[in-house]
Scaffold this motif. Structure first.
Motif, PDB file in Angstrom:
ATOM      1  N   GLY A 197      72.171 -38.873  41.977  1.00 45.35           N
ATOM      2  CA  GLY A 197      71.739 -37.894  41.515  1.00 45.35           C
ATOM      3  C   GLY A 197      71.775 -36.477  41.914  1.00 45.35           C
ATOM      4  N   THR A 198      72.392 -36.307  43.098  1.00 48.59           N
ATOM      5  CA  THR A 198      72.391 -35.078  43.671  1.00 48.59           C
ATOM      6  C   THR A 198      73.541 -34.064  43.228  1.00 48.59           C
ATOM      7  OG1 THR A 198      73.727 -35.936  45.529  1.00 48.59           O
ATOM      8  CG2 THR A 198      71.318 -36.102  45.897  1.00 48.59           C
ATOM      9  N   VAL A 199      73.160 -32.810  43.523  1.00 48.31           N
ATOM     10  CA  VAL A 199      74.245 -31.726  43.165  1.00 48.31           C
ATOM     11  C   VAL A 199      74.243 -30.514  44.174  1.00 48.31           C
ATOM     12  CG1 VAL A 199      74.124 -32.143  40.812  1.00 48.31           C
ATOM     13  CG2 VAL A 199      72.336 -30.448  41.906  1.00 48.31           C
ATOM     14  N   ALA A 200      75.321 -30.314  44.508  1.00 48.69           N
ATOM     15  CA  ALA A 200      75.475 -29.052  45.333  1.00 48.69           C
ATOM     16  C   ALA A 200      75.513 -27.517  44.494  1.00 48.69           C
ATOM     17  CB  ALA A 200      76.573 -28.995  46.313  1.00 48.69           C
ATOM     18  N   LEU A 201      74.931 -26.663  44.923  1.00 47.09           N
ATOM     19  CA  LEU A 201      75.180 -25.636  44.042  1.00 47.09           C
ATOM     20  C   LEU A 201      75.034 -24.330  45.031  1.00 47.09           C
ATOM     21  CD1 LEU A 201      71.874 -26.034  41.705  1.00 47.09           C
ATOM     22  CD2 LEU A 201      74.412 -26.474  41.216  1.00 47.09           C
ATOM     23  N   MET A 202      76.014 -23.201  44.410  1.00 43.94           N
ATOM     24  CA  MET A 202      76.286 -22.203  44.991  1.00 43.94           C
ATOM     25  C   MET A 202      75.163 -21.067  44.281  1.00 43.94           C
ATOM     26  SD  MET A 202      78.347 -22.287  47.199  1.00 43.94           S
ATOM     27  CE  MET A 202      78.466 -20.769  47.783  1.00 43.94           C
ATOM     28  N   VAL A 203      73.800 -20.966  44.926  1.00 44.38           N
ATOM     29  CA  VAL A 203      72.677 -20.238  44.237  1.00 44.38           C
ATOM     30  C   VAL A 203      72.839 -18.930  44.781  1.00 44.38           C
ATOM     31  CG1 VAL A 203      70.188 -20.103  44.205  1.00 44.38           C
ATOM     32  CG2 VAL A 203      71.351 -22.520  44.489  1.00 44.38           C
ATOM     33  N   PRO A 204      72.738 -17.837  44.051  1.00 46.77           N
ATOM     34  CA  PRO A 204      72.792 -16.462  44.468  1.00 46.77           C
ATOM     35  C   PRO A 204      71.506 -16.101  45.117  1.00 46.77           C
ATOM     36  CG  PRO A 204      73.346 -16.635  42.138  1.00 46.77           C
ATOM     37  CD  PRO A 204      72.993 -17.885  42.517  1.00 46.77           C
ATOM     38  N   ARG A 205      71.433 -15.275  46.325  1.00 42.09           N
ATOM     39  CA  ARG A 205      70.304 -15.035  46.937  1.00 42.09           C
ATOM     40  C   ARG A 205      69.346 -13.977  46.092  1.00 42.09           C
ATOM     41  NH1 ARG A 205      66.337 -13.176  48.842  1.00 42.09           N
ATOM     42  NH2 ARG A 205      65.824 -12.487  50.908  1.00 42.09           N
ATOM     43  N   ASP A 206      69.910 -13.299  45.169  1.00 38.91           N
ATOM     44  CA  ASP A 206      69.047 -12.522  44.409  1.00 38.91           C
ATOM     45  C   ASP A 206      68.440 -13.363  42.971  1.00 38.91           C
ATOM     46  OD1 ASP A 206      71.150 -12.629  42.941  1.00 38.91           O
ATOM     47  OD2 ASP A 206      71.398 -10.162  42.977  1.00 38.91           O
ATOM     48  N   VAL A 207      68.619 -14.640  42.818  1.00 39.22           N
ATOM     49  CA  VAL A 207      68.275 -15.193  41.818  1.00 39.22           C
ATOM     50  C   VAL A 207      66.710 -15.089  41.248  1.00 39.22           C
ATOM     51  CG1 VAL A 207      67.855 -17.311  42.951  1.00 39.22           C
ATOM     52  CG2 VAL A 207      68.599 -17.311  40.453  1.00 39.22           C
ATOM     53  N   THR A 208      66.478 -14.925  40.162  1.00 38.45           N
ATOM     54  CA  THR A 208      65.075 -14.913  39.811  1.00 38.45           C
ATOM     55  C   THR A 208      64.365 -16.176  39.739  1.00 38.45           C
ATOM     56  OG1 THR A 208      65.751 -15.223  37.408  1.00 38.45           O
ATOM     57  CG2 THR A 208      65.493 -12.896  37.919  1.00 38.45           C
ATOM     58  N   GLY A 209      63.168 -16.134  40.133  1.00 41.76           N
ATOM     59  CA  GLY A 209      62.415 -17.230  40.238  1.00 41.76           C
ATOM     60  C   GLY A 209      62.315 -17.920  41.786  1.00 41.76           C
ATOM     61  N   ALA A 210      62.901 -17.015  42.687  1.00 42.81           N
ATOM     62  CA  ALA A 210      63.024 -17.261  44.102  1.00 42.81           C
ATOM     63  C   ALA A 210      62.070 -16.678  44.971  1.00 42.81           C
ATOM     64  CB  ALA A 210      64.302 -17.324  44.589  1.00 42.81           C
ATOM     65  N   THR A 211      61.373 -17.043  45.784  1.00 41.36           N
ATOM     66  CA  THR A 211      60.425 -16.407  46.706  1.00 41.36           C
ATOM     67  C   THR A 211      61.111 -16.828  48.036  1.00 41.36           C
ATOM     68  OG1 THR A 211      58.654 -16.788  45.368  1.00 41.36           O
ATOM     69  CG2 THR A 211      58.060 -16.226  47.465  1.00 41.36           C
ATOM     70  N   VAL A 212      61.391 -15.864  49.033  1.00 42.89           N
ATOM     71  CA  VAL A 212      61.943 -15.934  50.328  1.00 42.89           C
ATOM     72  C   VAL A 212      60.967 -15.601  51.285  1.00 42.89           C
ATOM     73  CG1 VAL A 212      63.880 -15.627  51.695  1.00 42.89           C
ATOM     74  CG2 VAL A 212      64.324 -15.841  49.337  1.00 42.89           C
ATOM     75  N   LEU A 213      60.629 -16.507  52.165  1.00 48.62           N
ATOM     76  CA  LEU A 213      59.720 -16.082  53.279  1.00 48.62           C
ATOM     77  C   LEU A 213      60.573 -16.194  54.495  1.00 48.62           C
ATOM     78  CD1 LEU A 213      56.752 -18.581  52.313  1.00 48.62           C
ATOM     79  CD2 LEU A 213      57.091 -16.023  51.778  1.00 48.62           C
ATOM     80  N   ASP A 214      60.494 -15.153  55.594  1.00 45.37           N
ATOM     81  CA  ASP A 214      61.138 -15.071  56.670  1.00 45.37           C
ATOM     82  C   ASP A 214      60.510 -15.785  57.867  1.00 45.37           C
ATOM     83  OD1 ASP A 214      62.532 -14.107  59.071  1.00 45.37           O
ATOM     84  OD2 ASP A 214      62.798 -12.022  58.323  1.00 45.37           O
ATOM     85  N   THR A 215      61.001 -16.533  58.466  1.00 39.69           N
ATOM     86  CA  THR A 215      60.413 -17.513  59.349  1.00 39.69           C
ATOM     87  C   THR A 215      61.128 -17.475  60.711  1.00 39.69           C
ATOM     88  OG1 THR A 215      61.330 -19.660  58.468  1.00 39.69           O
ATOM     89  CG2 THR A 215      59.354 -19.057  57.852  1.00 39.69           C
ATOM     90  N   SER A 216      61.669 -16.118  61.103  1.00 38.69           N
ATOM     91  CA  SER A 216      62.514 -15.904  61.968  1.00 38.69           C
ATOM     92  C   SER A 216      61.914 -16.105  63.520  1.00 38.69           C
ATOM     93  CB  SER A 216      63.435 -14.815  62.049  1.00 38.69           C
ATOM     94  OG  SER A 216      64.003 -14.783  60.617  1.00 38.69           O
ATOM     95  N   GLN A 217      60.731 -16.218  63.590  1.00 35.76           N
ATOM     96  CA  GLN A 217      60.045 -16.249  65.054  1.00 35.76           C
ATOM     97  C   GLN A 217      60.088 -17.470  65.802  1.00 35.76           C
ATOM     98  OE1 GLN A 217      58.790 -13.063  66.290  1.00 35.76           O
ATOM     99  NE2 GLN A 217      59.902 -12.532  64.284  1.00 35.76           N
ATOM    100  N   THR A 218      61.356 -17.505  66.432  1.00 39.96           N
ATOM    101  CA  THR A 218      61.484 -18.780  67.132  1.00 39.96           C
ATOM    102  C   THR A 218      61.500 -18.598  68.700  1.00 39.96           C
ATOM    103  OG1 THR A 218      63.971 -18.146  66.872  1.00 39.96           O
ATOM    104  CG2 THR A 218      62.783 -19.878  65.207  1.00 39.96           C
ATOM    105  N   MET A 219      61.764 -19.803  69.302  1.00 39.95           N
ATOM    106  CA  MET A 219      61.572 -19.863  70.787  1.00 39.95           C
ATOM    107  C   MET A 219      62.677 -19.083  71.490  1.00 39.95           C
ATOM    108  SD  MET A 219      61.378 -23.113  73.440  1.00 39.95           S
ATOM    109  CE  MET A 219      60.026 -23.729  72.856  1.00 39.95           C
ATOM    110  N   GLY A 220      63.842 -19.382  71.019  1.00 42.11           N
ATOM    111  CA  GLY A 220      65.073 -18.806  71.287  1.00 42.11           C
ATOM    112  C   GLY A 220      65.960 -18.413  70.199  1.00 42.11           C
ATOM    113  N   VAL A 221      67.110 -18.405  70.488  1.00 38.23           N
ATOM    114  CA  VAL A 221      68.406 -17.784  69.570  1.00 38.23           C
ATOM    115  C   VAL A 221      67.634 -16.423  68.829  1.00 38.23           C
ATOM    116  CG1 VAL A 221      69.804 -18.522  67.600  1.00 38.23           C
ATOM    117  CG2 VAL A 221      68.638 -20.407  68.964  1.00 38.23           C
ATOM    118  N   THR A 222      67.139 -15.564  69.805  1.00 41.59           N
ATOM    119  CA  THR A 222      66.372 -14.522  69.058  1.00 41.59           C
ATOM    120  C   THR A 222      67.297 -13.677  68.084  1.00 41.59           C
ATOM    121  OG1 THR A 222      65.199 -14.464  71.162  1.00 41.59           O
ATOM    122  CG2 THR A 222      65.210 -12.267  69.772  1.00 41.59           C
ATOM    123  N   GLY A 223      67.045 -13.241  67.009  1.00 41.28           N
ATOM    124  CA  GLY A 223      67.525 -12.283  65.893  1.00 41.28           C
ATOM    125  C   GLY A 223      68.255 -13.255  65.004  1.00 41.28           C
TER     126      GLY A 223
END
Length: 402
Positions: A197-223
């Motif tokens: 039942g799985t599908v692969a979709l190209m979802v536009p970043r600016d699609v309505t109904g999407a909330t994006v949380l920036d979780t970029s504070q990592t130990m390494g791979v800074t930036g």
């Protein structure tokens, strides 16, 4: 792309090599020299800037794109340089001596086309694949979810109404998920189970109904940015589906996962070489009791172990790459062997390198401190060592007829 492990549980995945075309040796040698010069020059300047600011500026993406470094691995028909897989790995090894975020950009953009291309229509190739290869559109690989594993148990779901899917659920640890143009996202038809039942979709970043949380504070791979996405009936055109309904995991894992594991393994070699280089340079310059550290047998042994460790991992990786290009049935097992061996090697080498630096290596003023932090992330990319061992054992059972 995610930094969490991915288990290829579910469908039996058929992974085939790309075209065996390659760049002529003389041209390739010039490319190797060019990339090496960039890594030790501008690449190090970018590394300092990223560590100082904690961000990867858009100018770095632009520079990598304009130099053609984002389109090296793809075939010429997609606008790439047409390198053979083994040639690409040689460049991945060099890029990985640079800052981890540089390596991450180059690795991801030179790999996501593998997932899209086999399933894309010609119109989708023009809309998604070629712009991604050219570096004009950023595609983030969105498979990992917070409440389960990363395979046939995904729960992010879609309901179809005419020519539109309505997407609901969550994804997390999605590399470049904040700054991308599209998420290459795996979901399932509401009410389905398993891979069918799985599908692969190209979802536009600016699609309505999407909330994006920036979780970029990592130990390494800074930036490098990472996102947690929440979808509430976000509308996605059915025309943005890659492949058929039921192909979602085949798109996400099929022709992409195996070569990507080998590429990540080679990135471990490159970073280990950088750690070894730093350790050797420090050991030759650091004097104690009127003698350089390289005169101490304990230090000699650490450096010798590192050298052998790096070379052994590299040769296994190259063997795995050649077997994949040849379409060998052992390619899947060898890719996991290569990845788990390279990750373990990198841990030992960077630990030895930091130990050689002594207390000074623990300070952020020492490059080895960054290398040490960045090395830890490799344990999660394209599957943890525990996942790799599962794959190796599964293939072992098959070979024994169990």
């Amino acid at each position: 792309m995610t930094t969490q492990g991915r288990a290829d549980q579910g469908p039996e995945l058929v992974e085939g090599p790309e075209s065996s075309s390659a760049v002529e040796p003389g041209s390739y040698d010039k490319l190797v020299a060019e990339v090496t010069e960039w890594v030790v020059g501008p690449g190090e300047e970018w590394a300092d800037r990223i560590e100082a600011t904690g961000e990867v500026p858009e100018e770095l993406w632009t520079e990598l794109r304009e130099r053609g470094y984002l389109s090296m691995a793809a075939p010429r028909r997609l606008g790439g340089r047409g390198l053979s897989f083994e040639q690409w790995l040689g460049l991945m090894e060099i890029f990985s001596r640079s800052h981890a975020s540089v390596r991450m950009i180059v690795h991801v953009v030179n790999g996501t086309w593998r997932a899209m291309d086999p399933f894309a229509t010609e119109a989708q190739v023009d809309e998604f694949v070629r712009p991604s290869v050219a570096g004009h559109k950023k595609v983030a690989f969105a498979l990992t979810e917070p409440g389960n594993g990363t395979g046939a148990d995904i729960t992010c779901s879609v309901e179809r109404d005419g020519d539109t899917y309505y997407l609901s659920g969550e994804k997390h640890l999605i590399t470049f998920g904040v700054r991308c143009d599209y998420w290459l996202l795996a979901a399932r038809l509401a009410g389905s189970t398993g891979h069918q039942g799985t599908v692969a979709l190209m979802v536009p970043r600016d699609v309505t109904g999407a909330t994006v949380l920036d979780t970029s504070q990592t130990m390494g791979v800074t930036g490098t940015d990472h996102a947690h996405m929440i979808f509430d009936r976000a509308p996605v055109p059915v025309a943005n589906r890659l492949g058929a309904e039921g192909d979602g995991l085949a798109v996400a894992l099929g022709g992409f996962l195996l070569p990507s594991r080998v590429s990540v393994a080679m990135s471990c070699v490159g970073l280990a070489q950088r750690a070894q280089e730093l350790a050797y340079e420090y050991a030759t310059q650091r004097v104690t009791f009127s003698q350089p550290l390289t005169s101490r047998q304990a230090i000699q042994f650490l450096l010798a172990e590192n050298e052998a460790d790096i070379e052994a991992a590299k040769q296994l990786i190259l063997h795995a790459a050649r077997e994949w290009e040849a379409g060998s049935p052992r390619a899947q097992q060898l890719s996991s062997m290569a990845k788990m061996t390279a990750v373990s090697m990198l841990g030992r080498v960077t630990d030895n390198a930091l130990q050689i630096h002594g207390g000074l290596g623990y300070w952020k003023t020492s490059t080895i401190e960054r290398v040490y932090r960045d090395a830890r992330a490799q344990r999660f990319e394209e599957g943890t060592n525990e996942i790799q061992k599962m794959v190796v054992f599964r293939e072992l059972q098959k070979s024994k007829g169990s």
